[in-house]
Design a protein around this motif. Sequence first.
Motif, PDB file in Angstrom:
ATOM      1  N   LEU A  25       1.062  -1.543  -0.080  1.00 48.94           N
ATOM      2  CA  LEU A  25       0.006   0.121   0.169  1.00 48.94           C
ATOM      3  C   LEU A  25       0.593   0.737   0.164  1.00 48.94           C
ATOM      4  CD1 LEU A  25      -2.577  -1.063   2.577  1.00 48.94           C
ATOM      5  CD2 LEU A  25      -2.808  -0.803   0.202  1.00 48.94           C
ATOM      6  N   ASP A  26      -0.107   1.975  -0.194  1.00 47.44           N
ATOM      7  CA  ASP A  26       0.967   3.648  -0.305  1.00 47.44           C
ATOM      8  C   ASP A  26      -0.024   4.415   0.585  1.00 47.44           C
ATOM      9  OD1 ASP A  26       2.662   3.994  -2.056  1.00 47.44           O
ATOM     10  OD2 ASP A  26       0.808   3.795  -4.098  1.00 47.44           O
ATOM     11  N   ILE A  27       0.800   4.768   2.075  1.00 47.54           N
ATOM     12  CA  ILE A  27       0.232   5.629   2.840  1.00 47.54           C
ATOM     13  C   ILE A  27       0.714   7.153   2.864  1.00 47.54           C
ATOM     14  CG2 ILE A  27       0.143   5.561   5.709  1.00 47.54           C
ATOM     15  CD1 ILE A  27       0.595   2.286   5.393  1.00 47.54           C
ATOM     16  N   THR A  28      -0.093   8.057   3.030  1.00 43.09           N
ATOM     17  CA  THR A  28       0.794   9.179   3.426  1.00 43.09           C
ATOM     18  C   THR A  28       0.333   9.525   4.578  1.00 43.09           C
ATOM     19  OG1 THR A  28       0.206  10.237   0.677  1.00 43.09           O
ATOM     20  CG2 THR A  28       0.288  12.017   2.642  1.00 43.09           C
ATOM     21  N   VAL A  29       1.617  10.085   4.828  1.00 42.53           N
ATOM     22  CA  VAL A  29       0.832  10.941   6.802  1.00 42.53           C
ATOM     23  C   VAL A  29       1.274  12.291   6.808  1.00 42.53           C
ATOM     24  CG1 VAL A  29       2.458  11.118   8.609  1.00 42.53           C
ATOM     25  CG2 VAL A  29       3.228   9.396   7.621  1.00 42.53           C
ATOM     26  N   LEU A  30      -0.402  12.190   7.855  1.00 46.25           N
ATOM     27  CA  LEU A  30      -0.882  13.883   7.667  1.00 46.25           C
ATOM     28  C   LEU A  30      -0.414  14.042   9.396  1.00 46.25           C
ATOM     29  CD1 LEU A  30      -3.776  13.720   5.331  1.00 46.25           C
ATOM     30  CD2 LEU A  30      -1.965  14.132   4.844  1.00 46.25           C
ATOM     31  N   ALA A  31       0.625  15.540   8.796  1.00 51.33           N
ATOM     32  CA  ALA A  31       0.714  15.561  10.692  1.00 51.33           C
ATOM     33  C   ALA A  31      -1.089  16.717  11.384  1.00 51.33           C
ATOM     34  CB  ALA A  31       1.571  16.745  11.372  1.00 51.33           C
ATOM     35  N   THR A  32      -1.483  16.340  12.023  1.00 51.99           N
ATOM     36  CA  THR A  32      -2.872  16.736  12.439  1.00 51.99           C
ATOM     37  C   THR A  32      -2.636  17.716  13.680  1.00 51.99           C
ATOM     38  OG1 THR A  32      -4.061  14.812  12.510  1.00 51.99           O
ATOM     39  CG2 THR A  32      -4.512  15.577  10.434  1.00 51.99           C
ATOM     40  N   PRO A  33      -2.320  17.980  14.535  1.00 54.25           N
ATOM     41  CA  PRO A  33      -2.634  18.069  15.822  1.00 54.25           C
ATOM     42  C   PRO A  33      -3.694  19.032  15.987  1.00 54.25           C
ATOM     43  CG  PRO A  33      -0.775  19.982  14.501  1.00 54.25           C
ATOM     44  CD  PRO A  33      -1.510  19.229  13.497  1.00 54.25           C
ATOM     45  N   GLY A  34      -3.890  18.974  17.484  1.00 58.23           N
ATOM     46  CA  GLY A  34      -5.043  19.526  17.809  1.00 58.23           C
ATOM     47  C   GLY A  34      -5.305  18.766  19.412  1.00 58.23           C
ATOM     48  N   HIS A  35      -6.028  18.518  18.711  1.00 52.33           N
ATOM     49  CA  HIS A  35      -6.369  16.670  19.973  1.00 52.33           C
ATOM     50  C   HIS A  35      -5.366  16.540  20.631  1.00 52.33           C
ATOM     51  CE1 HIS A  35      -7.839  13.568  21.750  1.00 52.33           C
ATOM     52  NE2 HIS A  35      -6.721  12.416  21.441  1.00 52.33           N
TER      53      HIS A  35
END
Length: 275
Positions: free
Chosen positions: A120-130
Motif C-alpha cells: 500500500l501507499d500510505i501518506t502521513v498527515l500531521a494533524t495537531p489539535g487533539h
Amino acid sequence: MTFASGPTLQRSSRLTQFILAPNPGPMSLDGTNSYLLRAPGHSSVVVVDPGPQDETHLAALAAAGAVELILVTHRHADHTAGSGRLHGLTGAPVRAMDFAHCHGGGAPLAHGEAIRAAGLDITVLATPGHTSDSACFHLPADGQNGSVLTGDTVLGRGTTVLDYPDGALGDYLASLDSLEALGAATVLPAHGPVLPSLEAIVRDYRTHREERLAQIRAVLGRLGRDATVGEVADAVYADVGPSVRRAAERSVAAQLSYLRGDGGDGQAATAGTVG
C-alpha cells in the motif's frame, strides 16, 4: 474471521480491517479500533493503533498476518500502551510522530511522508489539535474516494476533546482545513463507526466548534473576560456527567486560550467525545 479467544476481525473498507479492543468507556466509546491495512493478495499487514496492553487483543493482531509495520496516531495510552508488546510479538518497528512512542528502530513520522508497506501507499498527515503529536494516515487507493485513518482527530461519534494544554484549538482548526481538502474520503476513526465522507464530517466539526466559541463568548460577556474555566464549563457544559467533566474543562481551557490569544503547550491525557 473470529478468534477462539474472542476478538473479531471486521471489514472497514476495501483495504482495511479492524479489531475492536476491549477498552470501552466514556472517553473511548466502544473501545479502540486497531486497524490492519493490506493490499489484496498480500500476506503482510500494517497495524495502526495497537490499543491497550491486552494480551488477547495483541495476540489477535499478531495472528492476523505478517505484521510489517506498526503506526500510532498519537500518544494516548488507549492507542499506544500495547505498541511495545506488539513489537515484541512480531518484530515490526513502531513509528509515531513522537520519538518517545517509537520502538524497534522505528523513526519518527514526518508530515507528508509517503510510506510503502503491505503493498500500500500510505501518506502521513500531521494533524495537531487533539494532541500536539496527532497524525492521520491517508490511503488514496482505498475505494473510489480513498480513506483516512483519523485517530482521535475525527471520531465516529460525537466530537473530540482538545487535550489542552498539549492540544490547541488553532492547530485543530488548521488540521480540519487540511483534512477537508481530501474530499469525500471514507473516515476510519480510532473510536466509533466508519463514516462516509471526510469533508462533510469536517464541516460539521467546524460548525460545532464555531457554535461552542459563540457560547463561550456569550458567557464571557456575562461573567467577564476573567471568568474561570470552571465557571465557563458550568454554563456551557451543564448537561455533561461527572465522568466527562474533566474533558469538558479541558476543551473550555483550549477555547479560552484561543479566544484570549494565549499560547502554551504541555501534557495531559485521554481521547474524548466532549468538544
